[in-house]
Design an enzyme around this catalytic site. Structure first.
Site, PDB file in Angstrom:
ATOM      1  N   GLY A  36      40.571  44.432  35.180  1.00  0.00           N
ATOM      2  CA  GLY A  36      41.696  45.363  35.002  1.00  0.00           C
ATOM      3  C   GLY A  36      42.398  45.476  36.556  1.00  0.00           C
ATOM      4  O   GLY A  36      42.641  44.530  37.068  1.00  0.00           O
ATOM      5  N   HIS A  42      48.039  38.673  35.188  1.00  0.00           N
ATOM      6  CA  HIS A  42      47.310  38.980  33.935  1.00  0.00           C
ATOM      7  C   HIS A  42      48.138  38.888  32.899  1.00  0.00           C
ATOM      8  O   HIS A  42      47.825  38.525  31.634  1.00  0.00           O
ATOM      9  CB  HIS A  42      46.640  40.263  34.116  1.00  0.00           C
ATOM     10  CG  HIS A  42      45.668  40.439  35.311  1.00  0.00           C
ATOM     11  ND1 HIS A  42      45.513  41.369  36.362  1.00  0.00           N
ATOM     12  CD2 HIS A  42      44.220  39.891  35.227  1.00  0.00           C
ATOM     13  CE1 HIS A  42      44.506  41.337  36.838  1.00  0.00           C
ATOM     14  NE2 HIS A  42      43.596  40.492  36.335  1.00  0.00           N
ATOM     15  N   SER A 191      44.524  41.458  42.276  1.00  0.00           N
ATOM     16  CA  SER A 191      44.263  42.736  42.238  1.00  0.00           C
ATOM     17  C   SER A 191      43.820  43.146  43.736  1.00  0.00           C
ATOM     18  O   SER A 191      44.167  44.452  44.192  1.00  0.00           O
ATOM     19  CB  SER A 191      43.132  43.230  41.288  1.00  0.00           C
ATOM     20  OG  SER A 191      43.528  42.868  40.060  1.00  0.00           O
TER      21      SER A 191
END
Ligand code: PAF
Length: 286
Positions: A36, A42, A191
């Site tokens: 996530g 991504h 991230s």
């Protein structure tokens, strides 16, 4: 026009049902596993999956098993609402977002470990990390049953470890490697870049620039990896907030260390910039 909405799936049983249904219809499932807090890299993997498969599944699961006790599991950035909006825009077919207890019930006790490829590079500094990765990835593969799975080359060792698991355990899944996606200045997207202050962000470019320096030295004829490492380290320490964890030259397949550079080598490094542990790598050809 039929509007097909993105499935948001929390239960393992429901995810299995959906993928079984798709398989029965003869669809090719392409899968992108993530933790996530999605960024451009991504989304590049998702676009690749859309290109290669008929149905695209993305998982979002911050896997506690791959974090050490002193690592950033708790602080790891999360923004599910934003992630789902981004994936909907990409027309992903299903997003699998299990709870920790769904993936690891209290009696969980089975692990998968790739032994040799995980000893060096990040594996040397993150004991248990790759065992956590392979265990969760095999579980995700069993739940989603993909034909294709896409992994980024930024986590080069992870990619090789997954490929080895596929081979050793005879899984019928094609692993597709996607080139590292970089910010305009060359910083590999991650991230964890969110941890960087604006001053640290300026130092974060030192990883990519050090790789370019290595490439330049090799092109100029330097073959001694130790000498190149020393130059890279000096260069990185000319940026504030940096602390080198490792710089290694390895065989791109076996990940064995290489002293004399006579053929293409992978240069991989891990550097702390402030509290953010950043990694990057580059294939360097003499
Ligand atoms: O690369 C990652 O984000 C993770 O290691 C993965 C593959 C999703 C497993 O948790």
């Amino acid at each position: 026009i039929r509007f097909i909405k993105m499935e948001i799936v929390k239960e393992i049983s429901k995810m299995k049902e959906i993928s079984k249904f798709w398989k029965r219809q003869g669809y090719k499932i392409a899968f992108v596993p993530t933790m996530g807090f999605l960024h451009g890299a991504h989304l590049a993997l998702v676009k690749k999956a859309k290109e290669l498969g008929d149905k695209t599944v993305v998982s979002i699961f911050v896997n506690p098993l791959q974090f050490g006790p002193k690592e950033d599991f708790r602080e790891y950035p999360r923004d599910l609402e934003r992630d789902l909006a981004l994936l909907e825009k990409e027309k992903v077919d299903a997003v699998f977002i299990p709870e920790t207890e769904e993936m690891y019930p209290p009696d969980f006790q089975t692990y998968v470990e790739v032994t040799k490829l995980t000893t060096g590079l990040c594996g040397a500094f993150r004991p248990g990390h790759f065992k956590g990765v392979t265990t969760v990835v095999l579980k995700l593969f069993n739940i989603i049953n993909p034909d294709i799975a896409i992994f980024g080359e930024k986590d080069y060792q992870q990619l090789q470890v997954i490929k080895q698991m596929i081979k050793d355990l005879n899984l019928d899944i094609e692993i597709v490697a996607h080139p590292t996606v970089r910010e305009k200045d060359g910083l590999a997207m991650s991230s964890r870049n969110i941890y960087l202050s604006s001053a640290e962000r300026e130092s974060a470019i030192s990883l990519y620039k050090a790789l370019l320096l290595a490439q330049k030295l090799v092109k100029e004829g330097e073959k001694d990896s130790q000498k190149i490492k020393e130059e890279m380290e000096k260069f990185i320490y000319s940026f504030p907030f940096t602390k080198v964890q490792y710089i290694e030259f390895v065989d791109p397949q076996t990940l064995d260390p290489i002293d004399k550079i006579n053929k293409p080598v992978l240069c991989a490094l891990a550097v702390y910039v402030g509290k953010a542990r950043l990694i990057d790598n580059m294939l360097i050809t003499p």
